[in-house]
Design an enzyme around this catalytic site. Structure first.
Site, PDB file in Angstrom:
ATOM      1  N   CYS A   2       0.833  -1.210   0.000  1.00 53.74           N
ATOM      2  CA  CYS A   2       0.000   0.000   0.000  1.00 53.74           C
ATOM      3  C   CYS A   2       0.865   1.256   0.000  1.00 53.74           C
ATOM      4  O   CYS A   2       2.070   1.207   0.203  1.00 53.74           O
ATOM      5  CB  CYS A   2      -0.912   0.004   1.219  1.00 53.74           C
ATOM      6  SG  CYS A   2      -2.025  -1.421   1.304  1.00 53.74           S
ATOM      7  N   LEU A  45      -3.347  -2.110  -1.794  1.00 56.57           N
ATOM      8  CA  LEU A  45      -3.159  -3.423  -2.401  1.00 56.57           C
ATOM      9  C   LEU A  45      -3.861  -4.402  -1.470  1.00 56.57           C
ATOM     10  O   LEU A  45      -3.382  -4.678  -0.368  1.00 56.57           O
ATOM     11  CB  LEU A  45      -1.675  -3.775  -2.529  1.00 56.57           C
ATOM     12  CG  LEU A  45      -1.360  -5.140  -3.138  1.00 56.57           C
ATOM     13  CD1 LEU A  45      -1.749  -5.171  -4.609  1.00 56.57           C
ATOM     14  CD2 LEU A  45       0.122  -5.478  -2.967  1.00 56.57           C
ATOM     15  N   ILE A  47      -4.964  -7.571   0.243  1.00 58.62           N
ATOM     16  CA  ILE A  47      -4.499  -8.943   0.451  1.00 58.62           C
ATOM     17  C   ILE A  47      -5.299  -9.608   1.565  1.00 58.62           C
ATOM     18  O   ILE A  47      -5.752 -10.745   1.432  1.00 58.62           O
ATOM     19  CB  ILE A  47      -2.993  -8.959   0.779  1.00 58.62           C
ATOM     20  CG1 ILE A  47      -2.189  -8.448  -0.427  1.00 58.62           C
ATOM     21  CG2 ILE A  47      -2.536 -10.363   1.170  1.00 58.62           C
ATOM     22  CD1 ILE A  47      -0.714  -8.259  -0.148  1.00 58.62           C
ATOM     23  N   ASN A  69       0.273   0.889   5.918  1.00 58.31           N
ATOM     24  CA  ASN A  69       0.948   0.133   4.866  1.00 58.31           C
ATOM     25  C   ASN A  69       1.632  -1.067   5.507  1.00 58.31           C
ATOM     26  O   ASN A  69       2.428  -0.905   6.428  1.00 58.31           O
ATOM     27  CB  ASN A  69       1.988   1.023   4.170  1.00 58.31           C
ATOM     28  CG  ASN A  69       2.909   0.235   3.257  1.00 58.31           C
ATOM     29  OD1 ASN A  69       2.531  -0.776   2.685  1.00 58.31           O
ATOM     30  ND2 ASN A  69       4.146   0.709   3.131  1.00 58.31           N
ATOM     31  N   ASP A  91      -6.390  -6.227   9.361  1.00 60.31           N
ATOM     32  CA  ASP A  91      -5.334  -5.941  10.341  1.00 60.31           C
ATOM     33  C   ASP A  91      -5.201  -4.444  10.591  1.00 60.31           C
ATOM     34  O   ASP A  91      -4.680  -4.033  11.638  1.00 60.31           O
ATOM     35  CB  ASP A  91      -3.995  -6.540   9.911  1.00 60.31           C
ATOM     36  CG  ASP A  91      -3.590  -6.199   8.481  1.00 60.31           C
ATOM     37  OD1 ASP A  91      -4.425  -5.664   7.726  1.00 60.31           O
ATOM     38  OD2 ASP A  91      -2.440  -6.492   8.111  1.00 60.31           O
ATOM     39  N   ILE A 280      15.879 -15.144 -11.866  1.00 62.73           N
ATOM     40  CA  ILE A 280      16.355 -14.345 -12.996  1.00 62.73           C
ATOM     41  C   ILE A 280      17.827 -14.618 -13.222  1.00 62.73           C
ATOM     42  O   ILE A 280      18.600 -14.828 -12.275  1.00 62.73           O
ATOM     43  CB  ILE A 280      16.101 -12.838 -12.763  1.00 62.73           C
ATOM     44  CG1 ILE A 280      16.330 -12.049 -14.055  1.00 62.73           C
ATOM     45  CG2 ILE A 280      16.937 -12.286 -11.618  1.00 62.73           C
ATOM     46  CD1 ILE A 280      15.733 -10.654 -14.038  1.00 62.73           C
ATOM     47  N   SER A 355      10.793 -14.031   0.480  1.00 63.01           N
ATOM     48  CA  SER A 355      12.175 -13.758   0.094  1.00 63.01           C
ATOM     49  C   SER A 355      13.111 -14.094   1.251  1.00 63.01           C
ATOM     50  O   SER A 355      12.687 -14.188   2.398  1.00 63.01           O
ATOM     51  CB  SER A 355      12.304 -12.288  -0.308  1.00 63.01           C
ATOM     52  OG  SER A 355      13.575 -12.011  -0.829  1.00 63.01           O
TER      53      SER A 355
END
Length: 595
Positions: A2, A45, A47, A69, A91, A280, A355
């Site tokens: 966000c 965004l 989720i 955010n 949340d 990648i 990640s």
């Protein structure tokens, strides 16, 4: 993820234009509101509770406004244990209700990555906070009675309707550490809230203060290797399980290194499905390419694997966009392959990726740690006479190498370690800059702890996480980092240093990884996320690189031309690669911003 923005006044800028600057971070919903002439905007965004329009922001309940955010992974648990009466399953509302219950004293209850601003209408008070390790950004401006905040620098510039001057301290830090560190940005009067801090701004009195709410306790409590391995294994399992909450598909970034491979393998086991992994590589200069290792892991865990081969032309075409996304110069050339990888992940419909950031800093994965420990032991073994004698020799050294700089620090009894990402050292800054600034990070009692903590704050928190969040969020993706669960981090620093060092780098992680991965992955040599940036810019631009840096310096007069020429010449033979890249990125940014 966000995007948030706000101010204690009504901006002259069209609010919709401000939200457009953050739309990539939050394409699902953009809203704003005015409360007593104060402005609050949000790009979402979605989720968690993604179908509920009441979970959109700015969220207003009971004279409290919040823009948020991030993700709080334990929000459902907090709703139950704290008996919070929430209307939504968001949340965001959990944070708001905790504020109502505890005022500002609840931040250590939150487990997640976050930055937010709560405005208490009755108190006329802004309460802003950022997560413990700097996963989510928070920038602010406070001058002449104006308070502005945002997830990005760009909306602040739009509200100010001017471009501030360059911060000399921010520039010096950028050249040394990849990015401006601590509270600084590249701009004067625009600051970032440090990780693990909160900020309170009172609108009526125009008073502001910041306070640290989180500090890692380094007291050693775990002296058994098997206990340490079992504890971290359990923490990592719990962390990954928590980070797969939400309503959207989740993928993993798989480099083929042990950290991202372990996260992918553990997630695959937890999900009991064929997970999605992304890697990648490069269509030339294969020494930088790790796709073969990622493919080994993908086959081992039976993932749906996507490979991207990056070409020189694609790399070159994305340089300016990556600079623009990050909002200020960032010295990590890996931002460009991450940008191209993130575009593909977004196009394939994923909003969340796992990640492996944080493992190297916590578990001593960089070879630099062992080397610097040798320098430290040498430094502490020397007598005053020996240091004085060596100092006469050091003075005659060229000081063009890291080794000569470290030896100089040894004999002068200066702090040895200044972050894994140190680029221009003090000697080099003196040669480059007309007015260099110097920064010291004094060694604490435990040198190994000191290096780990320093890198957790600067290399990871200021440099790596700002790149990862900036790039992934621009592509409407939230990156989640299981190694940075605060229970796991706190437990790591309870483990005796000798156990963490072990007889190999990342001993604890490798012992866990042997349960999930082929041994050729567990014990392969450490390789950073490097790329052929130096080769490609020299091939594409040649002497235009030097011409641009000198042109910019002719305008700003920060640097000494002779040392710029020296760095450029050295870079053509593969030396001072990072030094040149940092200067070149600054020059491209300055040229676009000021000229």
């Amino acid at each position: 993820m966000c995007g948030i923005v706000g101010s204690n006044f009504t901006p002259n800028t069209n609010p919709n234009l401000l939200l457009q600057t953050m739309q990539n971070r939050g394409p699902d919903s953009q809203n704003y509101t005015f409360i007593n002439d104060h402005f609050f905007g949000h790009s979402r965004l979605s989720i968690i509770d993604s179908k509920n329009i009441h979970a959109n922001q700015p969220m207003v309940f009971d004279d409290i406004v919040i823009v948020f955010n991030g993700t709080i992974y334990n929000y459902q648990e907090l709703n139950k244990t704290e008996n919070l009466q929430c209307i939504t399953n968001s949340d965001t509302e959990t944070i708001l209700r905790l504020y109502q219950k505890y005022n500002t004293e609840f931040l250590n209850m939150l487990n997640g990555g976050f930055s937010f601003c709560i405005y208490d209408i009755k108190k006329e008070q802004f309460f802003c906070a950022r997560d413990r390790y700097g996963k989510k950004p928070f920038f602010y401006y406070h001058q002449n009675g104006q308070f502005i905040f945002s997830s990005l620098i760009k909306p602040i510039l739009q509200i100010l309707q001017t471009t501030p001057k360059i911060s000399k301290i921010g520039l010096n830090q950028y050249l040394q550490y990849f990015v401006p560190i601590e509270t600084n940005t590249i701009y004067q009067d625009i600051y970032k809230l440090e990780a693990g801090y909160y900020l309170v701004y009172n609108s009526s009195s125009n008073s502001i203060f910041t306070k640290k709410y989180y500090k890692i306790n380094t007291k050693k409590e775990i002296f058994d290797t098997d206990l340490a391995i079992d504890l971290i294994h359990k923490n990592l399992q719990d962390s990954i399980s928590q980070r797969v909450i939400g309503d959207e598909k989740i993928a993993t970034l798989l480099s083929g290194g042990v950290d991202s491979s372990l996260v992918s393998a553990m997630y695959a086991k937890i999900s009991q499905n064929n997970i999605n992994t992304f890697s990648i590589g490069y269509d030339e200069y294969k020494k930088y390419d790790e796709l073969k290792f990622a493919k080994i892991v993908s086959k081992h865990i039976n993932s749906n694997h996507t490979e991207i081969l990056l070409s020189k032309n694609e790399f070159i075409e994305n340089i300016d966009e990556s600079i623009d996304i990050l909002g200020q110069p960032h010295g990590d050339s890996a931002a460009i392959p991450l940008q191209i990888l993130s575009q593909t992940i977004n196009q394939m419909g994923f909003k969340v990726v796992l990640s492996g950031e944080g493992s190297d800093e916590l578990f001593l994965g960089y070879p630099t740690y062992a080397n610097m420990n040798k320098y430290h032991n040498f430094q502490t073994s020397l007598t005053t006479y020996q240091k004085d004698f060596l100092n006469t020799i050091v003075q005659s050294l060229q000081n063009n190498t890291k080794e000569s700089e470290y030896l100089k620090r040894v004999v002068k009894n200066d702090p040895l370690y200044q972050s894994f990402g140190e680029i221009f050292n003090d000697s080099q800054k003196s040669k480059l800059l007309h007015k260099p600034y110097f920064f010291r990070h004094d060694t604490k009692n435990d040198f190994i702890n000191h290096m780990s903590l320093l890198d957790l704050k600067i290399w990871l928190g200021d440099a790596l996480l700002s790149k990862v969040d900036g790039i992934t969020s621009h592509n409407a993706i939230e990156a989640r980092t299981p190694f940075l669960d605060f229970y796991l981090v706190d437990n790591v620093f309870k483990i005796d240093t000798k156990i963490k060092l072990g007889n190999e780098s990342k001993h604890i992680i490798k012992q866990i990884a042997k349960n999930y991965l082929p041994l050729e992955i567990v014990y392969r040599s450490k390789k950073g996320f490097s790329n052929p940036s130096n080769e490609w810019i020299h091939t594409e631009y040649g002497d235009e690189i030097l011409k641009l840096i000198l042109k910019v310096n002719n305008e700003c007069n920060f640097f000494k031309d002779d040392y710029i020429n020296f760095i450029y010449t050295q870079s053509k033979s593969g030396k001072f690669r990072q030094h040149l890249w940092s200067l070149y990125i600054f020059a491209r940014w300055f040229n676009k911003t000021y000229l």
